[in-house]
Design a protein around this motif. Structure first.
Motif, PDB file in Angstrom:
ATOM      1  N   UNK A   1       0.849  -1.209   0.000  1.00  0.00           N
ATOM      2  CA  UNK A   1       0.000   0.000   0.000  1.00  0.00           C
ATOM      3  C   UNK A   1       0.873   1.243   0.000  1.00  0.00           C
ATOM      4  N   UNK A   2       0.282   2.399  -0.202  1.00  0.00           N
ATOM      5  CA  UNK A   2       1.054   3.641  -0.239  1.00  0.00           C
ATOM      6  C   UNK A   2       1.870   3.828   1.023  1.00  0.00           C
ATOM      7  N   UNK A   3       3.068   4.310   0.830  1.00  0.00           N
ATOM      8  CA  UNK A   3       3.919   4.606   1.989  1.00  0.00           C
ATOM      9  C   UNK A   3       3.420   5.835   2.740  1.00  0.00           C
ATOM     10  N   UNK A   4       2.486   6.556   2.134  1.00  0.00           N
ATOM     11  CA  UNK A   4       1.927   7.722   2.821  1.00  0.00           C
ATOM     12  C   UNK A   4       0.926   7.305   3.893  1.00  0.00           C
ATOM     13  N   UNK A  13       1.907  -5.605   7.200  1.00  0.00           N
ATOM     14  CA  UNK A  13       3.251  -5.907   6.717  1.00  0.00           C
ATOM     15  C   UNK A  13       3.301  -7.316   6.139  1.00  0.00           C
ATOM     16  N   UNK A  14       2.748  -8.244   6.906  1.00  0.00           N
ATOM     17  CA  UNK A  14       2.759  -9.651   6.482  1.00  0.00           C
ATOM     18  C   UNK A  14       1.999  -9.854   5.171  1.00  0.00           C
ATOM     19  N   UNK A  15       0.847  -9.195   5.046  1.00  0.00           N
ATOM     20  CA  UNK A  15      -0.010  -9.386   3.868  1.00  0.00           C
ATOM     21  C   UNK A  15       0.192  -8.323   2.803  1.00  0.00           C
ATOM     22  N   UNK A  16       1.260  -7.592   2.909  1.00  0.00           N
ATOM     23  CA  UNK A  16       1.484  -6.445   2.019  1.00  0.00           C
ATOM     24  C   UNK A  16       1.264  -6.785   0.544  1.00  0.00           C
ATOM     25  N   UNK A  17       1.829  -7.909   0.099  1.00  0.00           N
ATOM     26  CA  UNK A  17       1.739  -8.264  -1.315  1.00  0.00           C
ATOM     27  C   UNK A  17       0.294  -8.503  -1.745  1.00  0.00           C
ATOM     28  N   UNK A  18      -0.454  -9.219  -0.898  1.00  0.00           N
ATOM     29  CA  UNK A  18      -1.853  -9.502  -1.220  1.00  0.00           C
ATOM     30  C   UNK A  18      -2.649  -8.207  -1.312  1.00  0.00           C
ATOM     31  N   UNK A  19      -2.493  -7.354  -0.311  1.00  0.00           N
ATOM     32  CA  UNK A  19      -3.237  -6.092  -0.286  1.00  0.00           C
ATOM     33  C   UNK A  19      -2.874  -5.220  -1.483  1.00  0.00           C
ATOM     34  N   UNK A  20      -1.597  -5.166  -1.791  1.00  0.00           N
ATOM     35  CA  UNK A  20      -1.161  -4.396  -2.964  1.00  0.00           C
ATOM     36  C   UNK A  20      -1.803  -4.926  -4.238  1.00  0.00           C
TER      37      UNK A  20
ATOM     38  N   UNK B  61      -9.421  -8.062   8.846  1.00  0.00           N
ATOM     39  CA  UNK B  61     -10.043  -6.763   9.101  1.00  0.00           C
ATOM     40  C   UNK B  61      -9.051  -5.617   8.934  1.00  0.00           C
ATOM     41  N   UNK B  62      -7.856  -5.764   9.514  1.00  0.00           N
ATOM     42  CA  UNK B  62      -6.932  -4.620   9.469  1.00  0.00           C
ATOM     43  C   UNK B  62      -6.348  -4.426   8.074  1.00  0.00           C
ATOM     44  N   UNK B  63      -6.298  -5.484   7.275  1.00  0.00           N
ATOM     45  CA  UNK B  63      -5.855  -5.308   5.893  1.00  0.00           C
ATOM     46  C   UNK B  63      -6.894  -4.513   5.100  1.00  0.00           C
TER      47      UNK B  63
END
Lengths: 119, 119
Positions: A1-4, A13-20, B61-63
């Motif tokens: 997700x955006x660094x902003x 952090x753990x799911x960063x790739x999925x969310x992105x 939820x938090x994602x």
DNA sequence: TGAATAATTGAACAATTGTTCATATATTCA
DNA sequence: TGAATATATGAACAATTGTTCAATTATTCA
């Protein structure tokens, strides 16, 4: 997700790739807003009844009012909402205004909705 | 129409047969109400976004909160609404609750809605 | 023209809704 | 156990919504 944006929990952090990936596939903010606005129009039982009635037959305002046992004014207000959403159209014949469906998707949207309800 | 109801204009007399026929074909009051309640759930852009995200991937939820840049609490409240409407389901893994779509019709309802919008 | 009819419109009201904030619950792990 | 984390929940608030009521517009026809 955006660094902003602030990470609010470890999952971010753990799911960063999925969310992105999901973020990349989401339709535009504008389309999602318009979609919600459309369904909002379907989200009232008076309007649902009007649409259902018009799916059967073209009708004038006072006929719809009689059918639903409501005031002409209430029906007219709702027909305005339906027209703004381009779900109904009308034609005038003397004093009488006849309304009819202006969209092929209405019946299909209803059908999917009913399928869900009767599951 | 029912003789217990007042005819409010001449149309009600002239179009009596049409109105009667439509009345006979209308789904039950209860079904129409439930249908409106279902579409009401779709009629909010936060919930639309959540559903769209979950159509891509199961998420916690938090994602979802991070993805939509909203508070965890707001998302949790909306997930509750979606779950009551049987549109999403969840599974718990330790502290984390993962939500996913619980209905095959969601994507089809979206698709019909988008078709209408982009006409 | 003027009365009657069909529909529309605007203001007002109660009712509902979505978010925020504070707090509570559930789970992990040191 | 107790601190930290993820989620859920309840109360409160502003914002939105659907109907009613009164008034207005548009049309017909006597």
């Amino acid at each position: 997700m955006d660094r902003t944006e602030v990470d609010r929990c470890d999952c971010n952090v753990i799911h960063k790739d999925i969310v992105d990936a999901v973020k990349g596939k989401m339709p535009s903010e504008e389309n999602l807003y318009d979609l919600a606005e459309l369904f909002k129009v379907f989200g009232d039982s008076t309007r649902i009844k009007i649409l259902w009635a018009l799916a059967e037959s073209e009708m004038c305002v006072c006929d719809i009012a009689a059918l639903l046992n409501m005031t002409q004014s209430a029906i007219s207000h709702q027909l305005r909402v339906l027209k703004q959403a381009r779900l109904v159209k009308n034609r005038k014949e003397g004093k009488v205004v006849y309304y009819s469906l202006d969209d092929d998707h209405v019946k299909q949207i209803f059908s999917q909705g009913l399928s869900h309800i009767s599951e």
